[in-house]
Write a protein that holds these residues in place. Structure first.
Motif, PDB file in Angstrom:
ATOM      1  N   GLY A   1       0.746  -1.306  -0.022  1.00 37.51           N
ATOM      2  CA  GLY A   1       0.076  -0.183  -0.139  1.00 37.51           C
ATOM      3  C   GLY A   1       0.595   1.380   0.140  1.00 37.51           C
ATOM      4  N   HIS A   2       2.372   1.188  -0.201  1.00 37.74           N
ATOM      5  CA  HIS A   2       3.038   2.400   0.072  1.00 37.74           C
ATOM      6  C   HIS A   2       3.916   2.174  -1.063  1.00 37.74           C
ATOM      7  N   SER A   3       4.203   3.398  -1.662  1.00 40.22           N
ATOM      8  CA  SER A   3       4.866   3.471  -3.058  1.00 40.22           C
ATOM      9  C   SER A   3       6.304   3.698  -2.788  1.00 40.22           C
ATOM     10  N   SER A   4       6.807   3.910  -1.564  1.00 38.79           N
ATOM     11  CA  SER A   4       8.412   4.040  -1.399  1.00 38.79           C
ATOM     12  C   SER A   4       8.626   3.084  -0.416  1.00 38.79           C
ATOM     13  N   THR A   5       9.998   2.811  -0.201  1.00 38.37           N
ATOM     14  CA  THR A   5      10.649   1.919   0.712  1.00 38.37           C
ATOM     15  C   THR A   5      10.742   2.434   1.839  1.00 38.37           C
ATOM     16  N   PHE A   6      10.856   1.868   2.922  1.00 38.21           N
ATOM     17  CA  PHE A   6      11.208   2.457   4.467  1.00 38.21           C
ATOM     18  C   PHE A   6      12.690   1.853   4.890  1.00 38.21           C
ATOM     19  N   PRO A   7      13.371   2.778   5.253  1.00 36.65           N
ATOM     20  CA  PRO A   7      14.721   2.276   6.033  1.00 36.65           C
ATOM     21  C   PRO A   7      14.858   1.631   7.050  1.00 36.65           C
ATOM     22  N   SER A   8      13.794   1.448   7.932  1.00 38.12           N
ATOM     23  CA  SER A   8      14.045   0.867   9.134  1.00 38.12           C
ATOM     24  C   SER A   8      12.376  -0.001   9.422  1.00 38.12           C
ATOM     25  N   PRO A   9      12.657  -1.011  10.217  1.00 42.52           N
ATOM     26  CA  PRO A   9      11.450  -1.623  10.592  1.00 42.52           C
ATOM     27  C   PRO A   9      10.369  -0.780  11.463  1.00 42.52           C
ATOM     28  N   SER A  10      10.982  -0.098  12.209  1.00 37.72           N
ATOM     29  CA  SER A  10      10.073   1.096  13.149  1.00 37.72           C
ATOM     30  C   SER A  10       9.242   1.874  11.930  1.00 37.72           C
ATOM     31  N   LYS A  11      10.069   2.587  10.999  1.00 38.35           N
ATOM     32  CA  LYS A  11       9.595   3.413  10.216  1.00 38.35           C
ATOM     33  C   LYS A  11       8.603   2.861   9.460  1.00 38.35           C
ATOM     34  N   ALA A  12       8.695   1.478   8.975  1.00 42.49           N
ATOM     35  CA  ALA A  12       7.920   0.838   8.147  1.00 42.49           C
ATOM     36  C   ALA A  12       6.473   0.447   8.781  1.00 42.49           C
ATOM     37  N   ALA A  13       6.624   0.128  10.304  1.00 41.19           N
ATOM     38  CA  ALA A  13       5.481  -0.348  10.999  1.00 41.19           C
ATOM     39  C   ALA A  13       4.685   1.040  11.360  1.00 41.19           C
ATOM     40  N   GLU A  14       5.437   2.219  11.445  1.00 38.53           N
ATOM     41  CA  GLU A  14       4.787   3.346  11.636  1.00 38.53           C
ATOM     42  C   GLU A  14       3.686   3.998  10.429  1.00 38.53           C
ATOM     43  N   ALA A  15       4.310   3.656   9.038  1.00 39.33           N
ATOM     44  CA  ALA A  15       3.505   3.713   8.187  1.00 39.33           C
ATOM     45  C   ALA A  15       2.189   3.021   8.126  1.00 39.33           C
ATOM     46  N   VAL A  16       2.272   1.802   8.641  1.00 44.89           N
ATOM     47  CA  VAL A  16       0.953   0.868   8.629  1.00 44.89           C
ATOM     48  C   VAL A  16       0.367   1.379   9.845  1.00 44.89           C
ATOM     49  N   THR A  17       0.581   1.746  11.203  1.00 44.25           N
ATOM     50  CA  THR A  17      -0.078   1.827  12.228  1.00 44.25           C
ATOM     51  C   THR A  17      -0.568   3.181  12.507  1.00 44.25           C
TER      52      THR A  17
END
Length: 133
Positions: A89-105
């Protein structure tokens, strides 16, 4: 007239065929020169996941998921060769697990304890395993 030739790695084809209607599949195309290369340039992982990848505890293409029952939300991400995370659901990558989780939550959250591999291990458990070795 120029000819366009697109070659997909077998792993890409496998990923495309296993995708469901709700999955987001990211494909990157680049201009090449001359004959197709039989050997892709090696990508070196960097960032927070690099150590896990270099130790063989996490691989490119690994699917990570989480489910929060109380909040009734879940997430799915795939590890890239350079150690980033592609989140559905996101067009860009995330550099860390926490940033990726924040994007979802939508909340600041510890992605190391949230994301899990298919066998149920969290990234934090993998990191502890690496530290113990």
């Amino acid at each position: 007239m120029a000819t366009l030739s697109i070659h997909f790695d077998p792993a890409v084809i496998a990923r495309l065929t296993s995708a469901s209607g709700d999955d987001t599949v990211h494909v990157t195309l680049s201009l090449g020169g001359g004959e197709p290369s039989t050997e892709a340039a090696a990508v070196v992982p960097h960032g927070p996941l690099a150590g896990l990848m270099q130790a063989g505890l996490l691989e490119s293409g690994t699917e990570l998921t989480f489910h929060q029952r109380r909040a009734n939300r879940s997430g799915r991400a795939v590890v890239t060769a350079d150690g980033q995370l592609i989140v559905d659901g996101h067009s860009s990558t995330f550099p860390s697990p926490s940033k990726a989780a924040e994007a979802v939550t939508g909340n600041v959250i510890n992605g190391w304890t949230l994301w899990q591999t298919r066998d149920g291990k969290t990234l934090d458990q993998l990191r502890s395993q690496l530290d113990a070795e």
